[in-house]
Scaffold this motif. Structure first.
Motif, PDB file in Angstrom:
ATOM      1  N   SER A 150      11.783  17.926 -42.969  1.00  0.00           N
ATOM      2  CA  SER A 150      12.731  18.064 -41.854  1.00  0.00           C
ATOM      3  C   SER A 150      13.583  16.806 -41.732  1.00  0.00           C
ATOM      4  O   SER A 150      14.805  16.884 -41.542  1.00  0.00           O
ATOM      5  N   HIS A 202      17.696  16.536 -42.062  1.00  0.00           N
ATOM      6  CA  HIS A 202      18.532  15.944 -41.012  1.00  0.00           C
ATOM      7  C   HIS A 202      19.298  14.732 -41.529  1.00  0.00           C
ATOM      8  O   HIS A 202      20.477  14.551 -41.198  1.00  0.00           O
ATOM      9  N   THR A 224      22.216  15.923 -43.567  1.00  0.00           N
ATOM     10  CA  THR A 224      23.321  16.347 -42.696  1.00  0.00           C
ATOM     11  C   THR A 224      24.116  15.136 -42.224  1.00  0.00           C
ATOM     12  O   THR A 224      25.354  15.152 -42.221  1.00  0.00           O
ATOM     13  N   MET A 275      22.342  14.369 -33.422  1.00  0.00           N
ATOM     14  CA  MET A 275      21.969  14.420 -34.838  1.00  0.00           C
ATOM     15  C   MET A 275      21.001  13.287 -35.170  1.00  0.00           C
ATOM     16  O   MET A 275      19.992  13.499 -35.853  1.00  0.00           O
ATOM     17  N   SER A 280      17.502  13.726 -33.515  1.00  0.00           N
ATOM     18  CA  SER A 280      16.695  14.728 -34.209  1.00  0.00           C
ATOM     19  C   SER A 280      16.118  14.168 -35.504  1.00  0.00           C
ATOM     20  O   SER A 280      14.927  14.331 -35.791  1.00  0.00           O
ATOM     21  N   ALA A 281      16.956  13.500 -36.289  1.00  0.00           N
ATOM     22  CA  ALA A 281      16.476  12.896 -37.540  1.00  0.00           C
ATOM     23  C   ALA A 281      15.409  11.845 -37.244  1.00  0.00           C
ATOM     24  O   ALA A 281      14.359  11.802 -37.896  1.00  0.00           O
TER      25      ALA A 281
END
Length: 170
Positions: free
Chosen positions: A112, A116, A119, A132, A135-136
């Motif tokens: 995951s 991330h 991205t 972003m 989350s990462a």
């Protein structure tokens, strides 16, 4: 099963060494010594990521997305397999299954995190949002916690097994 553990563990460590001795230092050199996002166990802020991306540049992003992430495609599964086999050898009952679950959690969190981070690396610096990065960073923290627990459990279990072996011998 012990032999399988050592083969899988040695393979995972070979992949880790390739990252630790080649890709991570290469990326650090491109960023004036900044550690890659995957190797920041306490996470990172939006400002840190923006600074990192600015220092990384286009060539660094390409290297991170290709070479580093290709190696990191194999590593989480190999590490989780090493932990799982090790825990199956060293532990029994609910503790074995709990530790195996922690190893799987670490693997899922690592994949995951990689998604991330990819991205983020594909995004223009000004398009990288706080969400972003949060989350990462969250997945980095989960991975770091789960993997740390697993390493400690493997070392403790291995140490206890060695002590028991020495006592039996003499």
């Amino acid at each position: 099963m012990t032999r399988l553990f050592w083969v899988v563990f040695a393979t995972s460590m070979a992949v880790y060494l390739a990252m630790a001795l080649w890709t991570v230092p290469h990326l650090a050199a491109l960023t004036d010594g900044q550690m890659i996002l995957d190797m920041r166990p306490t996470g990172y802020s939006h400002a840190e990521v923006v600074d990192y991306l600015a220092a990384l540049g286009d060539d660094g992003r390409a290297f991170y997305l290709t070479v580093q992430h290709r190696l990191d495609l194999a590593y989480p599964a190999l590490l989780a397999a090493s932990f799982g086999i090790g825990f199956a050898i060293l532990y029994a009952g609910w503790l074995r299954w709990g530790l195996i679950a922690a190893a799987v959690l670490g693997m899922v969190a690592d994949y995951s995190e990689n998604a991330h981070v990819a991205t983020i690396l594909h995004s223009a610096v000004e398009a990288v949002s706080v969400e972003m990065v949060q989350s990462a960073s969250f997945w980095t923290l989960v991975k770091s916690g789960a993997d740390s627990l697993c390493y400690m459990a493997l070392l403790i279990g291995g140490g206890l097994a060695l002590i028991a072996r020495w006592k039996r011998r003499g």
